[in-house]
Design a protein around this motif. Structure first.
Motif, PDB file in Angstrom:
ATOM      1  N   HIS A  99      72.452  56.556   8.240  1.00  0.00           N
ATOM      2  CA  HIS A  99      71.823  55.899   7.089  1.00  0.00           C
ATOM      3  C   HIS A  99      70.498  56.564   6.717  1.00  0.00           C
ATOM      4  O   HIS A  99      70.160  56.635   5.529  1.00  0.00           O
ATOM      5  CB  HIS A  99      71.649  54.403   7.347  1.00  0.00           C
ATOM      6  CG  HIS A  99      72.942  53.640   7.297  1.00  0.00           C
ATOM      7  ND1 HIS A  99      73.754  53.500   8.394  1.00  0.00           N
ATOM      8  CD2 HIS A  99      73.590  53.018   6.266  1.00  0.00           C
ATOM      9  CE1 HIS A  99      74.840  52.802   8.048  1.00  0.00           C
ATOM     10  NE2 HIS A  99      74.763  52.498   6.760  1.00  0.00           N
ATOM     11  N   ASP A 146      78.631  57.130   2.996  1.00  0.00           N
ATOM     12  CA  ASP A 146      79.081  55.955   3.739  1.00  0.00           C
ATOM     13  C   ASP A 146      80.320  55.398   3.054  1.00  0.00           C
ATOM     14  O   ASP A 146      80.270  55.064   1.872  1.00  0.00           O
ATOM     15  CB  ASP A 146      77.929  54.932   3.712  1.00  0.00           C
ATOM     16  CG  ASP A 146      78.122  53.751   4.646  1.00  0.00           C
ATOM     17  OD1 ASP A 146      79.274  53.497   5.057  1.00  0.00           O
ATOM     18  OD2 ASP A 146      77.117  53.087   4.942  1.00  0.00           O
ATOM     19  N   HIS A 167      72.332  46.569   2.148  1.00  0.00           N
ATOM     20  CA  HIS A 167      72.742  47.717   2.959  1.00  0.00           C
ATOM     21  C   HIS A 167      71.575  48.247   3.794  1.00  0.00           C
ATOM     22  O   HIS A 167      71.712  48.505   4.995  1.00  0.00           O
ATOM     23  CB  HIS A 167      73.308  48.802   2.029  1.00  0.00           C
ATOM     24  CG  HIS A 167      74.146  49.821   2.711  1.00  0.00           C
ATOM     25  ND1 HIS A 167      74.834  50.792   2.032  1.00  0.00           N
ATOM     26  CD2 HIS A 167      74.404  50.053   4.029  1.00  0.00           C
ATOM     27  CE1 HIS A 167      75.483  51.552   2.897  1.00  0.00           C
ATOM     28  NE2 HIS A 167      75.228  51.133   4.115  1.00  0.00           N
ATOM     29  N   HIS A 184      80.858  47.833   3.066  1.00  0.00           N
ATOM     30  CA  HIS A 184      79.562  47.249   2.679  1.00  0.00           C
ATOM     31  C   HIS A 184      78.792  48.166   1.719  1.00  0.00           C
ATOM     32  O   HIS A 184      77.878  47.721   1.049  1.00  0.00           O
ATOM     33  CB  HIS A 184      78.707  46.875   3.899  1.00  0.00           C
ATOM     34  CG  HIS A 184      78.269  48.008   4.775  1.00  0.00           C
ATOM     35  ND1 HIS A 184      78.396  47.981   6.150  1.00  0.00           N
ATOM     36  CD2 HIS A 184      77.683  49.190   4.490  1.00  0.00           C
ATOM     37  CE1 HIS A 184      77.910  49.106   6.655  1.00  0.00           C
ATOM     38  NE2 HIS A 184      77.463  49.850   5.663  1.00  0.00           N
ATOM     39  N   TRP A 229      82.579  57.779   7.544  1.00  0.00           N
ATOM     40  CA  TRP A 229      81.749  58.638   6.718  1.00  0.00           C
ATOM     41  C   TRP A 229      82.501  59.918   6.372  1.00  0.00           C
ATOM     42  O   TRP A 229      83.301  60.407   7.173  1.00  0.00           O
ATOM     43  CB  TRP A 229      80.475  59.039   7.482  1.00  0.00           C
ATOM     44  CG  TRP A 229      79.576  57.877   7.781  1.00  0.00           C
ATOM     45  CD1 TRP A 229      79.758  56.919   8.748  1.00  0.00           C
ATOM     46  CD2 TRP A 229      78.368  57.525   7.099  1.00  0.00           C
ATOM     47  NE1 TRP A 229      78.739  56.002   8.700  1.00  0.00           N
ATOM     48  CE2 TRP A 229      77.871  56.356   7.700  1.00  0.00           C
ATOM     49  CE3 TRP A 229      77.658  58.091   6.042  1.00  0.00           C
ATOM     50  CZ2 TRP A 229      76.698  55.733   7.271  1.00  0.00           C
ATOM     51  CZ3 TRP A 229      76.487  57.477   5.622  1.00  0.00           C
ATOM     52  CH2 TRP A 229      76.017  56.313   6.233  1.00  0.00           C
TER      53      TRP A 229
END
Ligand code: MN3
Length: 211
Positions: free
Chosen positions: A81, A166, A28, A170, A131
């Motif tokens: 992120h 998130d 990630h 993934h 998100w």
């Protein structure tokens, strides 16, 4: 200048005992997040981003609507992120929330349990990738919202995110397969760094990065 990928604020294996395995974080952070940074750097010249902060780029791309999407997809994901890694901790989760934040959750969001239920519902209810957020709006009030893909509340003008999770596959598929609700419960109960979230009240996160 160019954007860069800072190291994780903890070892990649540090969250494994709390439900996010090392391979999840390595892929990630090292692959997905790096790819957003690389793609964003590739847009600096062609999109005239030189000298702008990451926050300016995200906000302006959001205001530009469909025309801003190619930039927002990468810049938003870089910002999102950067926040996401910091709102988790090997000592995270639990019920011990700093007083100022706890009382705002009580007054603005109906208490901790209702906040958790509503935050989870936002994450589960985000169709496809995106998100869920805890945001402080321009009047200072906390609210819960969600955004698709690489967008965020800076881009939509909804306020300043102080917590984000998130919900792209993934971020949870290795640990929880298709069980997004379980990933969100684990995030709230075992991973959230409440001290860091509380430190963002009334100021938000500044990435310190610019093009
Ligand atoms: Mn991601």
């Amino acid at each position: 200048m160019a954007f860069s990928l800072p190291p994780l604020p903890y070892d990649a294996g540090a969250l494994a005992a709390r439900g996010m395995q090392q391979e999840t974080l390595e892929l990630h952070h090292g692959k997905h997040h790096q790819a957003y940074v690389t793609a964003l750097n590739g847009l600096i010249e062609s999109k005239g981003l030189q000298g702008k902060t990451l926050e300016q780029i995200v906000t302006e791309a959001g205001k530009a609507g469909a025309d801003g999407l190619p930039v927002l997809n990468q810049a938003g994901q870089h910002w999102n992120h950067l926040l996401f890694w910091q709102v988790m901790s090997p000592n995270g989760g639990g019920e011990k929330i700093p007083g100022a934040l706890a009382s705002k959750i009580d007054s603005d969001l109906g208490g901790l349990q209702k906040f958790k239920d509503d935050f989870k519902a936002a994450g589960v209810g985000q169709f496809g990738s995106g998100w869920a957020w805890l945001v402080q709006d321009s009047s200072g009030k906390l609210k819960i919202t969600k955004t698709p893909n690489g967008s965020n509340p800076l881009a939509t003008g909804e306020g300043t995110p102080i917590l984000g999770v998130d919900v792209w596959e993934h971020s949870y598929y290795l640990d929880f397969r298709n069980r997004r609700p379980d990933y969100l419960t684990n995030f709230l109960e075992k991973l959230v760094n409440w001290e860091f979230v509380a430190s963002l009240l009334d100021k938000g996160m500044t990435s310190g990065q610019s093009a």
